[in-house]
Design a protein around this motif. Structure first.
Motif, PDB file in Angstrom:
ATOM      1  N   GLU A  88       0.841  -1.216   0.000  1.00 32.69           N
ATOM      2  CA  GLU A  88       0.000   0.000   0.000  1.00 32.69           C
ATOM      3  C   GLU A  88       0.868   1.254   0.000  1.00 32.69           C
ATOM      4  N   LEU A  89       1.960   1.195   0.775  1.00 29.62           N
ATOM      5  CA  LEU A  89       2.857   2.353   0.837  1.00 29.62           C
ATOM      6  C   LEU A  89       3.518   2.589  -0.522  1.00 29.62           C
ATOM      7  N   ASP A  90       3.877   1.485  -1.154  1.00 29.98           N
ATOM      8  CA  ASP A  90       4.504   1.583  -2.467  1.00 29.98           C
ATOM      9  C   ASP A  90       3.574   2.285  -3.465  1.00 29.98           C
ATOM     10  N   LEU A  91       2.349   1.843  -3.476  1.00 33.33           N
ATOM     11  CA  LEU A  91       1.360   2.398  -4.411  1.00 33.33           C
ATOM     12  C   LEU A  91       1.085   3.872  -4.095  1.00 33.33           C
ATOM     13  N   PHE A  92       0.929   4.156  -2.804  1.00 36.32           N
ATOM     14  CA  PHE A  92       0.651   5.530  -2.354  1.00 36.32           C
ATOM     15  C   PHE A  92       1.814   6.450  -2.740  1.00 36.32           C
ATOM     16  N   THR A  93       3.039   5.949  -2.497  1.00 36.52           N
ATOM     17  CA  THR A  93       4.228   6.751  -2.822  1.00 36.52           C
ATOM     18  C   THR A  93       4.319   6.992  -4.320  1.00 36.52           C
ATOM     19  N   GLN A  94       4.043   5.945  -5.097  1.00 41.27           N
ATOM     20  CA  GLN A  94       4.083   6.108  -6.565  1.00 41.27           C
ATOM     21  C   GLN A  94       3.104   7.197  -7.018  1.00 41.27           C
ATOM     22  N   THR A  95       1.918   7.198  -6.409  1.00 39.42           N
ATOM     23  CA  THR A  95       0.921   8.212  -6.799  1.00 39.42           C
ATOM     24  C   THR A  95       1.396   9.602  -6.397  1.00 39.42           C
ATOM     25  N   LEU A  96       1.931   9.717  -5.178  1.00 40.72           N
ATOM     26  CA  LEU A  96       2.448  11.024  -4.739  1.00 40.72           C
ATOM     27  C   LEU A  96       3.548  11.513  -5.686  1.00 40.72           C
ATOM     28  N   VAL A  97       4.438  10.605  -6.038  1.00 44.65           N
ATOM     29  CA  VAL A  97       5.556  10.974  -6.918  1.00 44.65           C
ATOM     30  C   VAL A  97       5.018  11.405  -8.290  1.00 44.65           C
ATOM     31  N   ALA A  98       4.050  10.663  -8.792  1.00 42.44           N
ATOM     32  CA  ALA A  98       3.500  10.981 -10.121  1.00 42.44           C
ATOM     33  C   ALA A  98       2.810  12.344 -10.134  1.00 42.44           C
ATOM     34  N   GLU A  99       2.347  12.777  -8.962  1.00 42.71           N
ATOM     35  CA  GLU A  99       1.586  14.037  -8.885  1.00 42.71           C
ATOM     36  C   GLU A  99       2.427  15.203  -8.368  1.00 42.71           C
ATOM     37  N   ARG A 100       3.743  15.011  -8.252  1.00 39.95           N
ATOM     38  CA  ARG A 100       4.607  16.050  -7.665  1.00 39.95           C
ATOM     39  C   ARG A 100       4.691  17.343  -8.478  1.00 39.95           C
ATOM     40  N   GLY A 101       4.547  17.200  -9.758  1.00 43.78           N
ATOM     41  CA  GLY A 101       4.756  18.367 -10.625  1.00 43.78           C
ATOM     42  C   GLY A 101       3.535  19.287 -10.663  1.00 43.78           C
ATOM     43  N   ILE A 102       3.778  20.524 -11.055  1.00 43.29           N
ATOM     44  CA  ILE A 102       2.649  21.434 -11.287  1.00 43.29           C
ATOM     45  C   ILE A 102       2.615  21.764 -12.782  1.00 43.29           C
ATOM     46  N   ARG A 103       1.445  22.170 -13.234  1.00 40.17           N
ATOM     47  CA  ARG A 103       1.294  22.455 -14.670  1.00 40.17           C
ATOM     48  C   ARG A 103       2.155  23.634 -15.096  1.00 40.17           C
ATOM     49  N   PRO A 104       2.706  23.567 -16.300  1.00 40.57           N
ATOM     50  CA  PRO A 104       3.510  24.692 -16.789  1.00 40.57           C
ATOM     51  C   PRO A 104       2.703  25.995 -16.787  1.00 40.57           C
ATOM     52  N   GLU A 105       1.390  25.901 -17.105  1.00 37.02           N
ATOM     53  CA  GLU A 105       0.548  27.118 -17.101  1.00 37.02           C
ATOM     54  C   GLU A 105       0.543  27.744 -15.705  1.00 37.02           C
ATOM     55  N   VAL A 106       0.408  26.865 -14.694  1.00 37.06           N
ATOM     56  CA  VAL A 106       0.354  27.350 -13.310  1.00 37.06           C
ATOM     57  C   VAL A 106       1.718  27.918 -12.910  1.00 37.06           C
ATOM     58  N   ALA A 107       2.778  27.189 -13.263  1.00 36.38           N
ATOM     59  CA  ALA A 107       4.137  27.650 -12.901  1.00 36.38           C
ATOM     60  C   ALA A 107       4.412  29.011 -13.521  1.00 36.38           C
ATOM     61  N   SER A 108       3.959  29.212 -14.762  1.00 34.17           N
ATOM     62  CA  SER A 108       4.297  30.499 -15.381  1.00 34.17           C
ATOM     63  C   SER A 108       3.444  31.631 -14.790  1.00 34.17           C
ATOM     64  N   ILE A 109       2.230  31.343 -14.386  1.00 29.07           N
ATOM     65  CA  ILE A 109       1.437  32.408 -13.720  1.00 29.07           C
ATOM     66  C   ILE A 109       2.077  32.745 -12.366  1.00 29.07           C
ATOM     67  N   ILE A 110       2.488  31.704 -11.631  1.00 27.93           N
ATOM     68  CA  ILE A 110       3.139  31.949 -10.333  1.00 27.93           C
ATOM     69  C   ILE A 110       4.408  32.782 -10.528  1.00 27.93           C
ATOM     70  N   ALA A 111       5.145  32.486 -11.588  1.00 30.42           N
ATOM     71  CA  ALA A 111       6.395  33.227 -11.846  1.00 30.42           C
ATOM     72  C   ALA A 111       6.123  34.717 -12.035  1.00 30.42           C
ATOM     73  N   GLY A 112       4.899  35.045 -12.444  1.00 34.15           N
ATOM     74  CA  GLY A 112       4.551  36.451 -12.653  1.00 34.15           C
ATOM     75  C   GLY A 112       3.903  37.115 -11.444  1.00 34.15           C
ATOM     76  N   PHE A 113       3.734  36.386 -10.364  1.00 29.31           N
ATOM     77  CA  PHE A 113       3.142  36.999  -9.150  1.00 29.31           C
ATOM     78  C   PHE A 113       4.029  38.149  -8.678  1.00 29.31           C
ATOM     79  N   PRO A 114       3.445  39.181  -8.054  1.00 28.40           N
ATOM     80  CA  PRO A 114       4.274  40.272  -7.525  1.00 28.40           C
ATOM     81  C   PRO A 114       5.306  39.728  -6.539  1.00 28.40           C
ATOM     82  N   LYS A 115       6.527  40.170  -6.683  1.00 25.33           N
ATOM     83  CA  LYS A 115       7.623  39.597  -5.877  1.00 25.33           C
ATOM     84  C   LYS A 115       7.522  39.991  -4.393  1.00 25.33           C
ATOM     85  N   ASP A 116       6.718  41.018  -4.096  1.00 25.22           N
ATOM     86  CA  ASP A 116       6.593  41.385  -2.680  1.00 25.22           C
ATOM     87  C   ASP A 116       5.436  40.640  -1.989  1.00 25.22           C
ATOM     88  N   ALA A 117       4.806  39.697  -2.710  1.00 34.11           N
ATOM     89  CA  ALA A 117       3.723  38.924  -2.075  1.00 34.11           C
ATOM     90  C   ALA A 117       4.315  37.990  -1.021  1.00 34.11           C
TER      91      ALA A 117
END
Ligand SMILES: CC(C)(COP(=O)(O)OP(=O)(O)OC[C@H]1O[C@@H](n2cnc3c(N)ncnc32)[C@H](O)[C@@H]1OP(=O)(O)O)[C@@H](O)C(=O)NCCC(=O)NCCS
Length: 375
Positions: free
Chosen positions: A65-94
């Motif tokens: 169960e731990l193996d399967l759970f870990t595999q799912t967590l690992v598979a979901e670690r990334g964020i979408r490029p669209e989201v990453a690029s919007i975050i990159a544009g957030f005001p730097k003083d936030a």
């Protein structure tokens, strides 16, 4: 005294606001149990992955169960490029907590099951939320620092190691990873605290799990709750060196300042999590900061606060200087708390929805009595 007055407790102190099978605290014996397991054992022996599984499903995972759970967590670690690029544009003083909140809200828009709200989809969404919190935090941290978000790695790094790697761009050493894992386990759950309760209130309207976690992030940000870990470190930095502690505290108490990292609503005789972290810190301090002033400042301040105010450190106090000695920027401390607590928040949302009743208390009205319209 009418019934409403009798039932009223400022700050809901002592009020039982629901039932749970996830966690219990006993302030008298200073015990904290996740699903019946003592935090002392969990922080020593459990990985964050095992802890998150335990909180979500109610039992420790079998190796498969731990193996399967870990595999799912690992598979979901990334964020979408669209989201990453919007975050990159957030005001730097936030503040990174606001960026995390906004980043998770963006991810929610892309969740493949955003319009389906069953127990099964909620658990899958919970795992995705837990998995993506480190990358969401790191994305803004790097954007702010002008560095690149490192590429997501696989199962060779566990959740704690991968979180530090995402933040710092390099794999942590074994001791740092072990201590950091313990802090995530310790942060993972704490019953009906303000942020968890916010998550439960939000989803009790049958709103979605992401909304519950977003409400929780908002509540955690405050310095009386999760924001205290950042504030505690800023206090140590303000004090600067161990010989300044006595004079600093005298002034602070004269000015009636709240000393961040002390006191707790549930534990009036000491927070067991702070004690456990204090006990485990020796090896880390020897390896990482034999000349660091922070533990000595913290120890002197603790001794004085206990003596003068009868107040004890809470979990955020030792974590503040441990994270500093891991070279983590202070403003990422509370997002790291959120990375850990996302396991508890989502477990509580799932539990709330499994036996839901709208959370809607009453207020004691202290306003003007009814009066005639005289406009
Ligand atoms: C955690 C906290 C919000 C608990 O609050 P609470 O249960 O409502 O307790 P109160 O704020 O009513 O505190 C009771 C008394 O202790 C004092 N007190 C509590 N924490 C204090 C602190 N950190 N520094 C100075 N005085 C403190 C209060 O001023 C109050 O004094 P009074 O009776 O003379 O007014 C509170 O202890 C606090 O603000 N701590 C600092 C923030 C922090 O570290 N939060 C993280 C919690 S894990």
């Amino acid at each position: 005294m009418n019934a409403a007055t009798v039932a009223y407790s400022p700050g809901l102190e002592g009020v039982i606001a629901g039932t749970t099978k996830i966690c219990t605290i006993n302030p008298e014996t200073q015990t904290l149990l996740y699903r019946g397991y003592d935090i002392q054992d969990l922080m020593q022996y459990a990985s964050f992955e095992q802890t998150a599984y335990l909180l979500l499903y109610g039992e420790l995972p079998t190796p498969n169960e731990l193996d399967l759970f870990t595999q799912t967590l690992v598979a979901e670690r990334g964020i979408r490029p669209e989201v990453a690029s919007i975050i990159a544009g957030f005001p730097k003083d936030a503040h990174p907590m606001d960026a995390l909140k906004a980043g998770l809200a963006l991810e929610a828009l892309y969740d493949p099951e955003k319009n389906v709200h069953t127990n099964e989809t909620n658990i899958r969404k919970a795992i995705r939320i837990i998995a993506k919190m480190p990358a969401l935090t790191a994305a803004f941290s790097h954007a702010k620092a002008g560095t690149s978000l490192p590429p997501v790695l696989g199962a060779e790094l566990n959740h704690a190691e991968h979180t530090l790697y995402m933040l710092q761009g390099q794999k942590p050493d074994a001791l740092t990873a072990k201590v950091f894992n313990s802090t995530l386990v310790i942060y993972a759950e704490h019953s009906f605290n303000a942020s968890t309760f916010s998550a439960r209130v939000t989803t009790s309207t049958l709103s979605d799990i992401h909304s519950g976690v977003l409400a929780a992030i908002g509540a955690l940000k405050g310095p009386l709750h999760g924001g205290a870990n950042e504030q505690a470190m800023l206090t140590f930095l303000e004090i600067g060196s161990p010989e300044n502690v006595d004079a600093w505290l005298e002034t602070a108490l004269t000015e009636k300042r709240k000393i961040m990292g002390f006191g707790h609503r549930a534990y009036k005789n000491g927070d067991p999590r702070a004690k456990l972290l204090r006990e485990m810190r020796a090896e880390f301090i020897t390896a990482k900061g034999a000349n660091s002033p922070w533990p000595a400042i913290a120890d002197r301040l603790e001794a004085l606060m206990t003596e003068k105010k009868g107040l004890f450190p809470n979990v955020d106090y030792p974590i503040a200087y441990l994270y500093y000695m891991m070279n983590i920027p202070t403003e990422v401390y509370t997002p790291i708390f959120a990375i850990g607590r996302s396991a508890g928040w989502t477990a509580h949302v799932v539990e709330q929805l499994a036996n839901n009743r709208l959370i809607r208390p009453k207020a004691l009205y202290e306003g003007h009595p009814q009066r005639p319209w005289n406009g």
